[in-house]
Every structure is written in C-alpha cells, then in structure tokens.
Design a protein around this motif. Structure first.
Motif, short mmCIF file in Angstrom:
data_model
loop_
_atom_site.label_atom_id
_atom_site.label_comp_id
_atom_site.label_asym_id
_atom_site.label_seq_id
_atom_site.Cartn_x
_atom_site.Cartn_y
_atom_site.Cartn_z
N PHE A 1 53.22 79.51 125.23
CA PHE A 1 54.53 79.94 124.75
C PHE A 1 55.63 79.41 125.64
CE2 PHE A 1 53.01 83.26 127.60
CZ PHE A 1 54.10 83.48 128.42
N LEU A 2 56.82 79.33 125.03
CA LEU A 2 58.03 79.08 125.81
C LEU A 2 58.59 80.42 126.20
CD1 LEU A 2 60.07 76.30 123.96
CD2 LEU A 2 59.21 76.22 126.29
N CYS A 3 59.01 80.57 127.46
CA CYS A 3 59.63 81.84 127.83
C CYS A 3 61.01 81.90 127.18
CB CYS A 3 59.70 82.00 129.35
SG CYS A 3 60.72 80.81 130.20
N GLU A 4 61.60 83.09 127.13
CA GLU A 4 62.84 83.30 126.39
C GLU A 4 63.97 82.38 126.81
OE1 GLU A 4 63.95 87.42 126.35
OE2 GLU A 4 62.85 87.77 124.50
N ASN A 5 64.08 82.07 128.11
CA ASN A 5 65.16 81.19 128.54
C ASN A 5 64.78 79.72 128.41
OD1 ASN A 5 63.45 80.69 130.68
ND2 ASN A 5 64.73 81.67 132.22
N GLU A 6 63.59 79.43 127.88
CA GLU A 6 63.08 78.08 127.62
C GLU A 6 62.97 77.22 128.88
OE1 GLU A 6 65.10 76.31 124.32
OE2 GLU A 6 64.55 77.95 122.98
N ARG A 7 62.94 77.85 130.04
CA ARG A 7 62.80 77.12 131.30
C ARG A 7 61.34 76.76 131.56
NH1 ARG A 7 65.82 79.25 136.47
NH2 ARG A 7 67.48 78.66 135.08
N TYR A 8 60.41 77.62 131.08
CA TYR A 8 58.99 77.41 131.35
C TYR A 8 58.17 77.41 130.07
CZ TYR A 8 60.32 78.61 136.11
OH TYR A 8 60.93 78.64 137.33
N ARG A 9 57.19 76.53 130.01
CA ARG A 9 56.15 76.54 128.98
C ARG A 9 54.91 77.07 129.69
NH1 ARG A 9 52.01 73.31 128.20
NH2 ARG A 9 51.08 73.16 126.16
N VAL A 10 54.44 78.23 129.28
CA VAL A 10 53.35 78.93 129.97
C VAL A 10 52.07 78.78 129.16
CG1 VAL A 10 52.57 81.14 130.90
CG2 VAL A 10 55.01 80.57 130.94
N ALA A 11 51.01 78.34 129.83
CA ALA A 11 49.70 78.19 129.20
C ALA A 11 48.73 79.18 129.84
CB ALA A 11 49.20 76.76 129.35
N ILE A 12 48.28 80.14 129.05
CA ILE A 12 47.33 81.16 129.51
C ILE A 12 46.00 80.90 128.82
CG2 ILE A 12 46.80 83.62 129.50
CD1 ILE A 12 49.79 84.15 129.75
N THR A 13 44.93 80.89 129.62
CA THR A 13 43.60 80.61 129.08
C THR A 13 42.67 81.79 129.35
OG1 THR A 13 42.72 79.64 131.10
CG2 THR A 13 43.96 78.17 129.62
N ALA A 14 41.44 81.64 128.91
CA ALA A 14 40.43 82.68 129.15
C ALA A 14 40.17 82.87 130.64
CB ALA A 14 39.14 82.34 128.41
#
Length: 193
Positions: free
Chosen positions: A133-146
C-alpha cells in the motif's frame, strides 16, 4: 554503511494529533546506549554516537519530547524512563547543556533500523501472504509479507490479509529505498489504531 543509512531516510513519528518529521541533520545528534543515571528529566546517556555530531556520553533533557517503547511500538510517558534502560536518543545541538531531546526510543536493539508511523491509504493490494500500500501522505510504498511480524494490541498476531485502509502502524525497518515514493520493507509492525 551508517552514512548511507543516515542519508537514505527520515524517521516519521506521531506527536500529539499530527505527524512530526524527525530528519537526521547536522543540527541533531544521536546516541545509542543506556541511561546511566537520571536527575529529574535530565538523562545521562552512555553508549556510542550514531552521527558525526553525536556523543558517546551526553546529558539530555527529556523535556516534552515524544518517547516510544520499541518493545510495543507505543508512545509512553516520562515515567517509563529508568536507569539501565537501553535507549536511542536524538537531541538538538542548539542551546546549552543538557541538550534538548527531539525524540527518545526505549529498548532499542538495531542501530541501523528506522522506526516511524504510517497510515494505510486507500490504494492497497492484499493477498493471503502479502499487502502492498501507499501510505496516506504517499511518501512511502509499504510491502508487508508473511515474514513481517504484525501485532495488534488487542487481537494479537495479524496476517497481511487483515490490513485495511485507515490502519496506523508503527514500523521497524532497516530497508528503505531511495525511490519516490520510497519502498519500505518492514520487519515488524504494531497497529496503533
């Protein structure tokens, strides 16, 4: 390695109702170590400097700086400060001794890791074992895995499929890319809201 990490990212932290940006700079020193002694809100932190402007031994005034316990990821009061606790202190180099804290992290374990908060934006793609997901301020694209540890204070462990827009996370990571938006690969996240 430290110089590259320092130049690569800024840690973003919650302060009150809004976000406060804490960026490493020449005006901010950092020390990782432990609280050797305390007198009121003045801490004697002993360890090693994490910036060229940091000190191995420093007197720091906790003042009104945000304090986070990295065991849980939550903000805590100054009552949590104790002699002997591992701490990472960022402090303003302006003013007289003791130096004024910018932020204090308790129970810190990795000198190269960043810790900050993000809020999940509407643009999220989830699967059984991943969420991007993109965080609300679009500064970071966060990738969460298992492989990412996801903890909810009331519901325990979560899976990436449980992540929904509006959730706020406190993130630990030592992997942030220099792209725009920066890609973040957390090792651990705690749901704040």
């Amino acid at each position: 390695m430290k110089t590259w990490i320092f130049a690569l990212f800024a840690a973003i932290l919650i302060a009150g109702a809004g976000l406060t940006v804490y960026a490493r700079s020449d005006n901010v020193g950092e020390t990782i170590g432990f609280i050797m002694e305390m007198s009121g809100d003045v801490l004697h932190v002993v360890g090693e400097p994490l910036s060229e402007s940091g000190f191995a031994s420093v007197l720091v005034s906790a003042g009104n700086a945000p304090i986070y316990d990295l065991t849980t990821g939550f903000r805590v009061s100054a009552n949590a400060l104790r002699e002997g606790i591992d701490v990472r202190a960022a402090y303003s180099l302006r003013g007289d001794e003791p130096l004024s804290s910018v932020v204090l992290w308790l129970n810190w374990s990795d000198e190269n890791a960043a810790a900050f908060t993000v809020t999940v934006g509407e643009n999220i793609v989830t699967g059984d074992d991943s969420a991007v997901f993109l965080c609300e301020n679009e500064r970071y694209r966060v990738a969460i895995t298992a492989d990412t540890t996801i903890i909810h204070p009331r519901h325990g462990r979560l899976s990436p499929a449980d992540i929904v827009p509006g959730m706020e996370f406190f993130i630990w990571t030592d992997m942030i890319t220099a792209s725009s938006p920066a890609s973040v690969y957390p090792e651990k996240v705690v749901v704040v809201t």
